[in-house]
Design a protein around this motif. Sequence first.
Motif, mmCIF file in Angstrom:
data_model
loop_
_atom_site.group_PDB
_atom_site.id
_atom_site.type_symbol
_atom_site.label_atom_id
_atom_site.label_comp_id
_atom_site.label_asym_id
_atom_site.label_seq_id
_atom_site.Cartn_x
_atom_site.Cartn_y
_atom_site.Cartn_z
ATOM 1 N N SER A 1 0.519 -1.269 -0.169
ATOM 2 C CA SER A 1 0.014 -0.084 0.333
ATOM 3 C C SER A 1 0.802 1.587 -0.078
ATOM 4 O O SER A 1 2.165 1.008 0.762
ATOM 5 N N TYR A 2 1.127 2.628 -0.419
ATOM 6 C CA TYR A 2 1.157 3.574 -0.656
ATOM 7 C C TYR A 2 1.269 4.256 0.318
ATOM 8 O O TYR A 2 1.622 5.402 0.874
ATOM 9 N N THR A 3 -0.047 4.062 1.473
ATOM 10 C CA THR A 3 0.424 4.598 2.762
ATOM 11 C C THR A 3 1.189 4.678 3.522
ATOM 12 O O THR A 3 2.202 3.879 3.503
ATOM 13 N N GLY A 4 0.885 6.080 4.409
ATOM 14 C CA GLY A 4 2.361 5.479 4.975
ATOM 15 C C GLY A 4 3.543 6.638 4.748
ATOM 16 O O GLY A 4 3.771 7.314 3.164
ATOM 17 N N THR A 5 5.057 6.937 5.067
ATOM 18 C CA THR A 5 5.799 7.026 4.571
ATOM 19 C C THR A 5 6.405 6.717 3.193
ATOM 20 O O THR A 5 6.425 5.555 3.064
ATOM 21 N N SER B 1 9.188 6.244 -0.100
ATOM 22 C CA SER B 1 10.232 5.995 0.354
ATOM 23 C C SER B 1 10.837 5.422 -1.887
ATOM 24 O O SER B 1 10.098 4.711 -2.181
ATOM 25 N N GLU B 2 11.818 5.440 -2.140
ATOM 26 C CA GLU B 2 12.122 5.484 -3.820
ATOM 27 C C GLU B 2 11.625 3.339 -3.681
ATOM 28 O O GLU B 2 11.227 3.335 -4.698
ATOM 29 N N LYS B 3 11.816 2.667 -2.938
ATOM 30 C CA LYS B 3 12.117 1.429 -2.894
ATOM 31 C C LYS B 3 10.587 0.482 -3.082
ATOM 32 O O LYS B 3 10.402 -0.050 -2.724
ATOM 33 N N LYS B 4 9.776 1.355 -2.528
ATOM 34 C CA LYS B 4 8.631 1.444 -1.533
ATOM 35 C C LYS B 4 7.300 0.944 -3.240
ATOM 36 O O LYS B 4 7.560 1.540 -3.939
ATOM 37 N N CYS B 5 7.027 -0.080 -3.045
ATOM 38 C CA CYS B 5 5.503 -0.647 -3.907
ATOM 39 C C CYS B 5 6.521 -1.102 -6.057
ATOM 40 O O CYS B 5 6.091 -0.303 -6.009
ATOM 41 N N ALA B 6 7.094 -1.200 -5.042
ATOM 42 C CA ALA B 6 8.373 -2.059 -6.622
ATOM 43 C C ALA B 6 7.791 -2.966 -7.369
ATOM 44 O O ALA B 6 6.700 -3.826 -6.697
ATOM 45 N N SER B 7 7.487 -2.909 -9.064
ATOM 46 C CA SER B 7 6.849 -3.783 -9.449
ATOM 47 C C SER B 7 7.874 -4.347 -10.764
ATOM 48 O O SER B 7 8.646 -3.382 -11.104
ATOM 49 N N ASN B 8 7.033 -4.628 -11.267
ATOM 50 C CA ASN B 8 8.166 -5.389 -12.472
ATOM 51 C C ASN B 8 9.431 -5.744 -12.535
ATOM 52 O O ASN B 8 10.880 -5.857 -13.510
ATOM 53 N N CYS B 9 9.845 -6.727 -11.193
ATOM 54 C CA CYS B 9 11.330 -7.215 -11.558
ATOM 55 C C CYS B 9 11.244 -8.100 -12.086
ATOM 56 O O CYS B 9 10.953 -9.120 -12.444
ATOM 57 N N GLY B 10 13.066 -7.968 -12.273
ATOM 58 C CA GLY B 10 13.339 -9.276 -13.317
ATOM 59 C C GLY B 10 13.027 -8.666 -14.556
ATOM 60 O O GLY B 10 13.450 -9.446 -15.802
ATOM 61 N N ASP B 11 12.374 -7.701 -15.195
ATOM 62 C CA ASP B 11 11.669 -6.959 -16.389
ATOM 63 C C ASP B 11 12.553 -6.187 -16.817
ATOM 64 O O ASP B 11 13.957 -5.627 -16.316
ATOM 65 N N CYS C 1 -8.366 2.674 -16.005
ATOM 66 C CA CYS C 1 -8.844 1.914 -14.468
ATOM 67 C C CYS C 1 -8.534 3.418 -13.439
ATOM 68 O O CYS C 1 -7.723 4.894 -14.038
ATOM 69 N N ALA C 2 -8.980 3.688 -12.209
ATOM 70 C CA ALA C 2 -8.665 4.915 -11.182
ATOM 71 C C ALA C 2 -8.925 4.461 -10.059
ATOM 72 O O ALA C 2 -9.979 3.722 -9.894
ATOM 73 N N TYR C 3 -7.943 4.634 -9.962
ATOM 74 C CA TYR C 3 -7.832 4.419 -8.032
ATOM 75 C C TYR C 3 -6.977 5.114 -7.295
ATOM 76 O O TYR C 3 -6.366 6.151 -7.581
ATOM 77 N N MET C 4 -8.166 5.306 -5.662
ATOM 78 C CA MET C 4 -7.488 6.546 -5.208
ATOM 79 C C MET C 4 -8.680 7.072 -3.713
ATOM 80 O O MET C 4 -9.235 6.370 -3.821
ATOM 81 N N TYR C 5 -7.885 7.580 -2.947
ATOM 82 C CA TYR C 5 -8.814 7.780 -1.727
ATOM 83 C C TYR C 5 -9.514 8.566 -1.851
ATOM 84 O O TYR C 5 -9.386 9.623 -2.682
#
Length: 354
Positions: free
Chosen positions: A185-189, A191-201, A245-249
Amino acid sequence: MTEFMIHYSITLYSSFPRLKMFFLLAGTAYGSLEFPKLTYSKGVKLTPGINKIALLSIAVGLPNVGPHFERWNAGILGPVTLNGLNEGRRDLSWQKWSYKVGLEGEKLSLHSLSGSSSVEWAQGSFVTRKQPLTWYKTTFNAPAGNSPLALDMGSMSKGQVWINGQGVGRYWPAYKASGNCGYCSYTGTYSEKKCASNCGDASQRWYHVPRSWLNPTGNLLVVFEEWGGDPNGISLVRREIDSVCAYMYEWQPTLVNYQMKASGKVSKPLRPKAHLMCGPGQKISSIKFASFGTPEGVCGSYRQGGCHAFHSYDAFQRLCVGQNMCTVTVAPEMFGGDPCPNVMKQLAVEAVCS
């Protein structure tokens, strides 16, 4: 062993003395601004007699900030040493070196319409694959329609590409994204390593091609491959939007909200808005998913959570279906009321384009 103090990628070649102008790829190394000093320490094949070593220094960005950056050293600064010989370590730094700026293909402008016609190209089964420092060319017709186009360079390693003499840019799909990927989740503090995706691509696989560069027929594609790739895997693809798509608080901050409050035009935060837009010539034909509450999942696989407003679909059905784009305010009254008071709610919506 070779040591380099530069901010470039390095490709090392060694040649057999009996094969003139033929260099066998020994390996590559590359660094960054944080780690500029390179050491290539793998084995190289040598034969009795005279051997030649060629170092290819390729700039991937230049320093453009900092005190006296124009005086920063660049290029191969050495020392260059060779280890593993019977005599031990040999320092090659003080031997006679020759230096050439650019490549022969650049001098001949092989990427241009006129330059590509000035040389003879291998064809069919004679086209080499997985060969470093190789130029490739082909022609293609522009696809019909006005949908966005991109080159899929996933089968190549590293180099540059041109279309009708226009530089598409550098590609480097051999450089893979690394990290620890997983749901978060993007909530909280942040950082550049938070919610990483597409590892290995690949760090980038598709490269945009402006339609204004293309002719109806006979477009020239030229590729310079540095490491070795398979040009038969290159393809021109169209971006067809199937869904958006759209996703928001519900209280997600926006720039407009900040500007309105800073100017004194509003005294309380404004509700954010969800924006949906299909591609050119498309319209929103249906709402695949909508949930105001605590939805879960990601675009393409949203699902309802423990809190869900049962009229979540209504506003999107009324304002979006049949439109190319639409805007819906994220507020409880738009979805039939607050489904779970005192809980920070989110909105997730996916619309089908056709």
